[in-house]
Structure formats: structure tokens, C-alpha cells
Design an enzyme around this catalytic site. Structure first.
Site, PDB file in Angstrom:
ATOM      1  N   ALA A  96       0.808  -1.221   0.000  1.00  8.59           N
ATOM      2  CA  ALA A  96       0.000   0.000   0.000  1.00  8.59           C
ATOM      3  C   ALA A  96       0.839   1.267   0.000  1.00  8.59           C
ATOM      4  O   ALA A  96       0.339   2.346  -0.318  1.00  8.59           O
ATOM      5  CB  ALA A  96      -0.941  -0.011   1.202  1.00  8.59           C
ATOM      6  N   ALA A  97       2.120   1.138   0.343  1.00  9.14           N
ATOM      7  CA  ALA A  97       2.974   2.325   0.297  1.00  9.14           C
ATOM      8  C   ALA A  97       3.796   2.354  -0.991  1.00  9.14           C
ATOM      9  O   ALA A  97       4.694   3.176  -1.146  1.00  9.14           O
ATOM     10  CB  ALA A  97       3.903   2.337   1.519  1.00  9.14           C
ATOM     11  N   GLY A  98       3.472   1.469  -1.917  1.00 10.01           N
ATOM     12  CA  GLY A  98       4.226   1.391  -3.180  1.00 10.01           C
ATOM     13  C   GLY A  98       3.668   2.326  -4.239  1.00 10.01           C
ATOM     14  O   GLY A  98       2.719   3.077  -4.011  1.00 10.01           O
ATOM     15  N   ILE A 100       2.177   1.796  -7.307  1.00 10.87           N
ATOM     16  CA  ILE A 100       0.855   1.574  -7.903  1.00 10.87           C
ATOM     17  C   ILE A 100      -0.226   2.025  -6.932  1.00 10.87           C
ATOM     18  O   ILE A 100      -1.158   2.751  -7.290  1.00 10.87           O
ATOM     19  CB  ILE A 100       0.669   0.083  -8.277  1.00 10.87           C
ATOM     20  CG1 ILE A 100       1.668  -0.317  -9.366  1.00 10.87           C
ATOM     21  CG2 ILE A 100      -0.767  -0.198  -8.722  1.00 10.87           C
ATOM     22  CD1 ILE A 100       1.744  -1.809  -9.641  1.00 10.87           C
ATOM     23  N   SER A 101      -0.065   1.626  -5.685  1.00  6.26           N
ATOM     24  CA  SER A 101      -1.062   1.988  -4.680  1.00  6.26           C
ATOM     25  C   SER A 101      -1.183   3.491  -4.537  1.00  6.26           C
ATOM     26  O   SER A 101      -2.260   4.024  -4.265  1.00  6.26           O
ATOM     27  CB  SER A 101      -0.692   1.381  -3.327  1.00  6.26           C
ATOM     28  OG  SER A 101      -0.755  -0.011  -3.413  1.00  6.26           O
ATOM     29  N   GLY A 214       0.998  -8.126  -8.081  1.00  7.22           N
ATOM     30  CA  GLY A 214       2.428  -8.411  -7.880  1.00  7.22           C
ATOM     31  C   GLY A 214       2.895  -9.557  -8.761  1.00  7.22           C
ATOM     32  O   GLY A 214       2.240 -10.604  -8.850  1.00  7.22           O
ATOM     33  N   ASN A 215       4.020  -9.350  -9.414  1.00  2.00           N
ATOM     34  CA  ASN A 215       4.526 -10.340 -10.380  1.00  2.00           C
ATOM     35  C   ASN A 215       5.309 -11.454  -9.731  1.00  2.00           C
ATOM     36  O   ASN A 215       5.882 -11.264  -8.669  1.00  2.00           O
ATOM     37  CB  ASN A 215       5.413  -9.613 -11.399  1.00  2.00           C
ATOM     38  CG  ASN A 215       4.579  -8.957 -12.488  1.00  2.00           C
ATOM     39  OD1 ASN A 215       3.640  -9.555 -12.988  1.00  2.00           O
ATOM     40  ND2 ASN A 215       4.924  -7.724 -12.835  1.00  2.00           N
ATOM     41  N   ASP A 243      -2.428  -5.012 -20.057  1.00  3.33           N
ATOM     42  CA  ASP A 243      -2.040  -5.505 -21.385  1.00  3.33           C
ATOM     43  C   ASP A 243      -3.161  -5.238 -22.398  1.00  3.33           C
ATOM     44  O   ASP A 243      -2.909  -4.852 -23.538  1.00  3.33           O
ATOM     45  CB  ASP A 243      -1.726  -7.001 -21.298  1.00  3.33           C
ATOM     46  CG  ASP A 243      -0.699  -7.290 -20.217  1.00  3.33           C
ATOM     47  OD1 ASP A 243       0.404  -6.736 -20.287  1.00  3.33           O
ATOM     48  OD2 ASP A 243      -1.011  -8.045 -19.272  1.00  3.33           O
ATOM     49  N   ARG A 246      -3.097  -1.638 -23.289  1.00  3.52           N
ATOM     50  CA  ARG A 246      -1.958  -1.350 -24.178  1.00  3.52           C
ATOM     51  C   ARG A 246      -2.281  -1.800 -25.609  1.00  3.52           C
ATOM     52  O   ARG A 246      -1.946  -1.113 -26.583  1.00  3.52           O
ATOM     53  CB  ARG A 246      -0.714  -2.090 -23.667  1.00  3.52           C
ATOM     54  CG  ARG A 246      -0.133  -1.501 -22.390  1.00  3.52           C
ATOM     55  CD  ARG A 246       0.872  -2.445 -21.745  1.00  3.52           C
ATOM     56  NE  ARG A 246       1.608  -1.805 -20.652  1.00  3.52           N
ATOM     57  CZ  ARG A 246       2.354  -2.441 -19.782  1.00  3.52           C
ATOM     58  NH1 ARG A 246       2.488  -3.761 -19.856  1.00  3.52           N
ATOM     59  NH2 ARG A 246       2.990  -1.789 -18.835  1.00  3.52           N
ATOM     60  N   HIS A 271       0.826 -12.919 -17.989  1.00  3.34           N
ATOM     61  CA  HIS A 271       1.270 -11.513 -17.999  1.00  3.34           C
ATOM     62  C   HIS A 271       2.795 -11.534 -18.101  1.00  3.34           C
ATOM     63  O   HIS A 271       3.517 -11.410 -17.124  1.00  3.34           O
ATOM     64  CB  HIS A 271       0.820 -10.799 -16.721  1.00  3.34           C
ATOM     65  CG  HIS A 271       1.363  -9.405 -16.627  1.00  3.34           C
ATOM     66  ND1 HIS A 271       1.002  -8.400 -17.489  1.00  3.34           N
ATOM     67  CD2 HIS A 271       2.269  -8.846 -15.787  1.00  3.34           C
ATOM     68  CE1 HIS A 271       1.657  -7.294 -17.190  1.00  3.34           C
ATOM     69  NE2 HIS A 271       2.436  -7.549 -16.152  1.00  3.34           N
TER      70      HIS A 271
HETATM   71  N1  LIG Z   1       0.237  -7.266 -13.463  1.00  3.47           N
HETATM   72  C1  LIG Z   1       0.596  -6.096 -13.960  1.00  3.47           C
HETATM   73  O1  LIG Z   1       0.054  -5.662 -14.983  1.00  3.47           O
HETATM   74  C2  LIG Z   1       1.676  -5.292 -13.327  1.00  3.47           C
HETATM   75  C3  LIG Z   1       2.308  -5.738 -12.210  1.00  3.47           C
HETATM   76  N2  LIG Z   1       3.275  -4.994 -11.594  1.00  3.47           N
HETATM   77  C4  LIG Z   1       3.870  -5.534 -10.390  1.00  3.47           C
HETATM   78  O2  LIG Z   1       3.254  -4.913  -9.268  1.00  3.47           O
HETATM   79  C5  LIG Z   1       4.122  -5.008  -8.141  1.00  3.47           C
HETATM   80  C6  LIG Z   1       4.153  -3.697  -7.391  1.00  3.47           C
HETATM   81  O3  LIG Z   1       4.648  -2.666  -8.219  1.00  3.47           O
HETATM   82  P1  LIG Z   1       4.933  -1.199  -7.618  1.00  3.47           P
HETATM   83  O4  LIG Z   1       3.829  -0.742  -6.768  1.00  3.47           O
HETATM   84  O5  LIG Z   1       5.352  -0.354  -8.750  1.00  3.47           O
HETATM   85  O6  LIG Z   1       6.205  -1.539  -6.751  1.00  3.47           O
HETATM   86  P2  LIG Z   1       6.858  -0.780  -5.516  1.00  3.47           P
HETATM   87  O7  LIG Z   1       8.263  -1.264  -5.453  1.00  3.47           O
HETATM   88  O8  LIG Z   1       6.575   0.673  -5.566  1.00  3.47           O
HETATM   89  O9  LIG Z   1       6.011  -1.372  -4.302  1.00  3.47           O
HETATM   90  C7  LIG Z   1       5.984  -2.736  -4.089  1.00  3.47           C
HETATM   91  C8  LIG Z   1       5.693  -2.996  -2.643  1.00  3.47           C
HETATM   92  O10 LIG Z   1       5.853  -4.377  -2.454  1.00  3.47           O
HETATM   93  C9  LIG Z   1       6.125  -4.594  -1.105  1.00  3.47           C
HETATM   94  N3  LIG Z   1       6.964  -5.776  -0.887  1.00  3.47           N
HETATM   95  C10 LIG Z   1       6.475  -6.930  -0.427  1.00  3.47           C
HETATM   96  N4  LIG Z   1       7.445  -7.815  -0.273  1.00  3.47           N
HETATM   97  C11 LIG Z   1       8.590  -7.229  -0.637  1.00  3.47           C
HETATM   98  C12 LIG Z   1       9.935  -7.670  -0.672  1.00  3.47           C
HETATM   99  N5  LIG Z   1      10.295  -8.920  -0.320  1.00  3.47           N
HETATM  100  N6  LIG Z   1      10.860  -6.790  -1.102  1.00  3.47           N
HETATM  101  C13 LIG Z   1      10.498  -5.547  -1.485  1.00  3.47           C
HETATM  102  N7  LIG Z   1       9.232  -5.089  -1.465  1.00  3.47           N
HETATM  103  C14 LIG Z   1       8.288  -5.926  -1.036  1.00  3.47           C
HETATM  104  C15 LIG Z   1       6.760  -3.318  -0.605  1.00  3.47           C
HETATM  105  O11 LIG Z   1       5.911  -2.873   0.417  1.00  3.47           O
HETATM  106  P3  LIG Z   1       6.231  -3.121   1.950  1.00  3.47           P
HETATM  107  O12 LIG Z   1       7.549  -2.539   2.253  1.00  3.47           O
HETATM  108  O13 LIG Z   1       5.098  -2.430   2.584  1.00  3.47           O
HETATM  109  O14 LIG Z   1       6.204  -4.610   2.131  1.00  3.47           O
HETATM  110  C16 LIG Z   1       6.635  -2.325  -1.715  1.00  3.47           C
HETATM  111  O15 LIG Z   1       6.070  -1.091  -1.300  1.00  3.47           O
HETATM  112  C17 LIG Z   1       5.455  -5.487  -8.698  1.00  3.47           C
HETATM  113  O16 LIG Z   1       5.534  -6.879  -8.476  1.00  3.47           O
HETATM  114  C18 LIG Z   1       5.331  -5.239 -10.198  1.00  3.47           C
HETATM  115  O17 LIG Z   1       6.156  -6.104 -10.943  1.00  3.47           O
HETATM  116  C19 LIG Z   1       3.626  -3.760 -12.073  1.00  3.47           C
HETATM  117  C20 LIG Z   1       3.035  -3.265 -13.209  1.00  3.47           C
HETATM  118  C21 LIG Z   1       2.040  -4.016 -13.940  1.00  3.47           C
HETATM  119  O1  LIG Z   2       7.598  -6.044 -15.256  1.00  2.00           O
HETATM  120  C1  LIG Z   2       7.099  -5.293 -14.420  1.00  2.00           C
HETATM  121  O2  LIG Z   2       7.409  -5.251 -13.222  1.00  2.00           O
HETATM  122  C2  LIG Z   2       6.038  -4.337 -14.870  1.00  2.00           C
HETATM  123  C3  LIG Z   2       4.907  -4.994 -15.527  1.00  2.00           C
HETATM  124  O3  LIG Z   2       4.460  -6.055 -15.175  1.00  2.00           O
HETATM  125  C4  LIG Z   2       4.299  -4.286 -16.649  1.00  2.00           C
HETATM  126  O4  LIG Z   2       4.612  -3.106 -16.879  1.00  2.00           O
HETATM  127  O5  LIG Z   2       3.510  -4.906 -17.364  1.00  2.00           O
END
Ligand SMILES: NC(=O)C1=CN([C@@H]2O[C@H](COP(=O)(O)OP(=O)(O)OC[C@H]3O[C@@H](n4cnc5c(N)ncnc54)[C@H](OP(=O)(O)O)[C@@H]3O)[C@@H](O)[C@H]2O)C=CC1
Ligand SMILES: O=C([O-])CC(=O)C(=O)O
Length: 432
Positions: A96-98, A100-101, A214-215, A243, A246, A271
Site C-alpha cells: 500500500a505504500a508502493g 501503484i497503490s 504483484g509479479n 495488457d 496497451r 502476464h
Molecule cells: N500485473 C501487472 O500488470 C503489473 C504488475 N506490476 C507488479 O506490481 C508489483 C508492485 O509494483 P509497484 O507498486 O510499482 O512496486 P513498488 O516497489 O513501488 O512497491 C511494491 C511494494 O511491495 C512490497 N513488498 C512486499 N514484499 C517485498 C519484498 N520482499 N521486497 C520488497 N518489497 C516488497 C513493498 O511494500 P512493503 O515494504 O510495505 O512490504 C513495496 O512497497 C510489482 O511486483 C510489479 O512487478 C507492475 C506493473 C504491472
Molecule cells: O515487469 C514489471 O514489473 C512491470 C509490468 O508487469 C508491466 O509493466 O507490465
């Protein structure tokens, strides 16, 4: 019980006088009260924001631990505003502090996703890393004055944060670091989703719906559904709407049409770079794409990889992965489930393949064309034309997901295989 006050990023020092009473009466409807507690025997703290009025913090009576709670009281002073509102929906969000959120939470709170008559409660999961940042997120939500946002809870324990959740938006996951192999990522993030699914299984609403962002999101969702046997499998989604968006953008640009003229545009599969943006069934202005864009070579050799690699192209320019457009696509995904799908249209979501009409391995999470009646549920559309091109591409993505499943067999109860044969040809959109 002793309640100690201490400084925090929420509230001014002068506001940090924690009262011991739990009375709620008399508090301003917009008063925000934040509370942080630590586990047994550790310091407990209660803080109030500068905006809070004289009454006591909420939360203690509910026995929250390791949970901050910020509560907007029911707005009894505005019956006209609230009289047609639905029951409050509880939406849990991880990471939630990332990035996307940071976009998504404000869209959720504004009412543009679940509707202007749908109050929500946000239950935000962070970690030790993000405790303080999460308080900052709560401050921004507070300062945005969204009437539909009835309550915000912050915590680091999924068993508390997921309690009674109607939706769980599972965004938090470790991004791939330098030198880290994809199978390592599958394992590390797989463990996160295993643990969170177990927590959801125990404490979420029995009809909780889950969207994994999350991926690697398809396989994380597969791990999730296997570890939450008491929740319906079909309630698990992995996000492929980005996707789809896009793909619509590229088709509209090529055809010189506005993007709203592109319909029935599905994403098949993972994905990842093996995803299949379906130009065979997609339409522009009601006509099949190949009848509008007659350049088949462009469709196969430019459009398809361009969509599949869009995430990577963006990371190269922006230095981080898509966040705003991902949040928009999460909002689109959710809206699609609460809006009847127009005739001859579809939306893409990666869901369980159990009983699927296309002969895809029935134990995967696979993106397919779906429709909804607007009740939050969906059905897989069964009459998409699968030509030889699509069939071959769908097979490739299926094979990739089967390999991913084998890599995480140790995280899937009852899995028959746990051997990782992943090679570098399996990539996230950002990994090319
Ligand atoms: N499906 C899709 O279409 C897409 C998916 N994504 C995926 O979404 C996810 C989040 O992206 P985004 O918000 O930009 O990422 P950020 O890095 O900004 O935030 C991710 C959050 O994940 C948490 N986290 C949980 N476990 C871990 C760990 N082991 N190490 C580090 N961080 C951790 C952290 O929060 P905390 O510290 O609170 O745990 C962090 O704030 C990524 O996996 C990204 O690949 C991104 C774009 C498109
Ligand atoms: O690869 C990533 O982390 C980002 C992602 O999923 C996307 O942009 O589709």
C-alpha cells in the site's frame, strides 16, 4: 492498560495526548483518529492527528494489534448524502505504500471505481519497511476529504489487515533485482502469496475476491488459490487488463481511430512476454481488426511483441515500472466486474482455467476473454475464434505457465511436480 504516547509522523506534537477512554460520542464526523499498537508487552501508542477533536481514539475495543486505525465516523449529520449508500465494502490493499497503490488508493476512495453510492473501508498492508510511509499515505487520504472513505486501517499482519475483506488487491511483491534469477523471484514472491492466501483463507469474507498484481501475477494467483481452499477458486484474478489497454491503444493508433472504437480485445495467457494480444477477435468500429488493419505482418510481427514488451520499454524510459497506468487498469478491471459487459465486447482477466472451453490445461491461471452481468462475478466467453496463429501462441504461453507452476510446486499443496526448468525465455514484461 497503560497507554504510552510517542511522536509519530501523523499529527503534531501538541496533538499527541492519548486519552484512555474509548467513547465515540461527540466526535466531529470528519475527525481522524489514528492509533498504533504493538504486540503484548511492547510499547503501545495512541496518536491523534492535528485534525482530531477531543474524543478518544478508536480501535482498542476491537483488540487490534500491530494495526493503526484511522476512522471517519458515520456521517449522521448528512443523511441526504448517505441515505442511498450501500453497505460499506472492505477493501484490503497490499504494497500500500508502493507506487501503484499511490495512484490506486485515491481512485478507490473517490468512488470512481466501485460507484458513488459505495462507501469503502481501506485496510492497508505494509511491513516493517513501510510503517512510517504508510502513515504518510493515511495522511494524504485524510487530507483528500473523500466522503465515501469511511475508514482506513493500517497494519503489518495480513491476518489482521485481511479481516472480513470483501476485496483483496494484492499488489505488494519484491521487484526482481540485479543478478536475481526468475526462479528466485517465483520462489520469494510465491512465499509472500502463500502466506497471504493462508491469511485470507482464515479471516477474509467467505466471498472475498482477490486481484493479484504483484509479479509474476498469474503464478502468484495460482499459489494463492491453492493455499486458500475455503475461498472460491473463481474469485482469484491476476491482472492482465493493463495488457488489454496497451493493445487497444496500439490498434487505435494504427487504425487512426479513437481507442473507444476498439472492442472485444482479449489478452490470452501469462502476464509476460508470451502473452497473446488477440487481434483475430478484436474489432475496430464493429469490424474485425484484420478487415480494418490489413497489414497482417504488422499485426503479427510488430503489434504483438510491442504489446508484450511494453512494460520493458516503459521501464527503460522511466526507470521504474508502470504505476499510474497499472492503477488505471486495476480500476478498469474492477469496474468491468460491476458493469454489465456490452454485447459483442469482453474484458481480459487471468482466472482459473478449471472447466475452460478452449482446452487449456485446467490447473492454471490464464488470461481469457470474459464478460460480467455487473454483479462482481464473470464468465469466460466460449465462442472466440481460435485460428492456427492464436492456437500456437496460446500453447506457448500455456507451456510457460506450466513451467512456472513446476517451479513453485513446493508452495502448492498437493502438487505432483516441483522441478524448476525455467530458462531466460520466460520474462516479465519489464525484463527484456
Ligand atoms: N500485473 C501487472 O500488470 C503489473 C504488475 N506490476 C507488479 O506490481 C508489483 C508492485 O509494483 P509497484 O507498486 O510499482 O512496486 P513498488 O516497489 O513501488 O512497491 C511494491 C511494494 O511491495 C512490497 N513488498 C512486499 N514484499 C517485498 C519484498 N520482499 N521486497 C520488497 N518489497 C516488497 C513493498 O511494500 P512493503 O515494504 O510495505 O512490504 C513495496 O512497497 C510489482 O511486483 C510489479 O512487478 C507492475 C506493473 C504491472
Ligand atoms: O515487469 C514489471 O514489473 C512491470 C509490468 O508487469 C508491466 O509493466 O507490465
Amino acid at each position: 492498560m497503560m497507554v504510552a504516547t510517542m511522536s509519530t509522523s501523523i499529527g503534531s506534537a501538541s496533538a499527541l495526548r492519548a486519552p484512555s477512554s474509548n467513547k465515540r460520542a461527540g466526535r466531529s464526523p470528519r475527525a481522524l483518529v489514528c492509533r498504533a499498537q504493538k504486540q503484548d508487552g511492547q510499547a503501545r501508542r495512541s496518536v491523534r492527528s492535528a485534525a482530531a477533536t477531543m474524543e478518544a481514539p478508536v480501535g482498542e475495543e476491537e483488540g487490534f494489534q500491530n494495526v493503526w486505525r484511522a476512522s471517519y465516523e458515520a456521517d449522521n449529520e448528512s443523511p441526504e448524502l448517505t441515505k442511498n449508500w450501500k453497505k460499506t465494502m472492505k477493501v484490503a490493499v497490499t504494497g500500500a505504500a508502493g507506487q501503484i497503490s499511490n495512484h490506486l488508493l485515491f481512485m478507490l476512495a473517490s468512488g470512481e471505481v466501485f460507484g458513488r453510492d459505495q462507501p469503502i473501508q481501506l485496510q492497508l498492508l505494509g511491513s516493517e519497511r513501510s510503517r512510517v510511509a504508510l502513515e504518510g499515505v493515511a495522511m494524504e487520504l485524510e487530507d483528500s476529504l473523500y466522503p465515501l472513505l469511511r475508514e482506513v486501517q493500517l497494519g503489518i499482519d495480513p491476518r489482521q489487515v485481511f479481516a472480513d475483506a470483501d476485496w483483496a488487491l494484492l499488489i505488494g511483491a519484491k521487484p526482481r533485482g540485479p543478478g536475481m534469477e526468475r526462479k528466485d523471484l517465483l520462489d520469494i514472491n510465491g512465499q509472500i502469496f502463500q502466506e497471504q492466501a493462508q491469511a485470507l483463507n482464515e479471516v477474509a469474507s467467505r466471498d472475498c475476491k482477490m486481484l493479484v498484481v504483484g509479479n509474476p501475477c498469474n503464478t502468484n494467483a495460482l499459489i494463492g488459490m491453492a493455499n486458500a481452499p475455503d475461498l472460491p477458486k473463481r474469485n482469484w484474478h491476476a491482472l492482465t487488463r493493463l495488457d488489454e489497454n496497451r493493445a487497444k491503444c496500439q490498434l487505435a493508433l494504427k487504425a487512426g481511430k479513437f481507442y473507444t472504437s476498439v472492442t472485444n480485445c482479449a489478452i490470452w495467457g501469462n502476464h509476460s512476454t508470451t502473452q497473446v494480444p488477440d487481434f483475430v477477435n478484436a474489432k475496430i468500429g464493429g469490424k474485425r481488426v484484420p478487415a480494418v488493419i490489413k497489414d497482417t505482418a504488422w499485426l503479427k510481427e510488430e503489434f504483438t511483441p510491442k504489446v508484450a514488451n511494453r512494460g520493458g520499454a516503459l521501464i527503460k524510459k522511466w526507470g521504474r515500472s508502470s504505476a499510474a497506468s497499472t492503477a488505471v487498469s486495476v480500476a478498469d478491471h474492477l469496474r468491468s466486474l460491476y458493469t454489465p459487459t456490452p454485447m459483442n465486447d469482453c474484458f481480459s482477466t487471468a482466472v482459473s482455467t478449471e472447466g475452460n472451453p478452449y482446452g487449456i490445461d485446467e490447473d492454471l491461471v490464464f488470461s481469457m476473454p470474459c464478460r460480467s452481468t455487473g454483479d462482481g462475478d464473470y464468465e469466460v466467453i466460449d465462442d472466440f475464434v481460435i485460428d492456427d496463429w492464436l492456437a500456437a501462441k496460446i500453447k506457448e504461453s500455456e507451456a510457460e505457465l506450466q513451467k512456472e507452476r513446476d517451479c513453485v510446486g513446493h508452495l502448492i499443496p498437493g502438487a505432483t511436480r516441483a522441478v524448476c526448468m525455467i530458462t531466460e525465455d520466460t520474462m516479465l514484461p519489464g525484463e527484456n
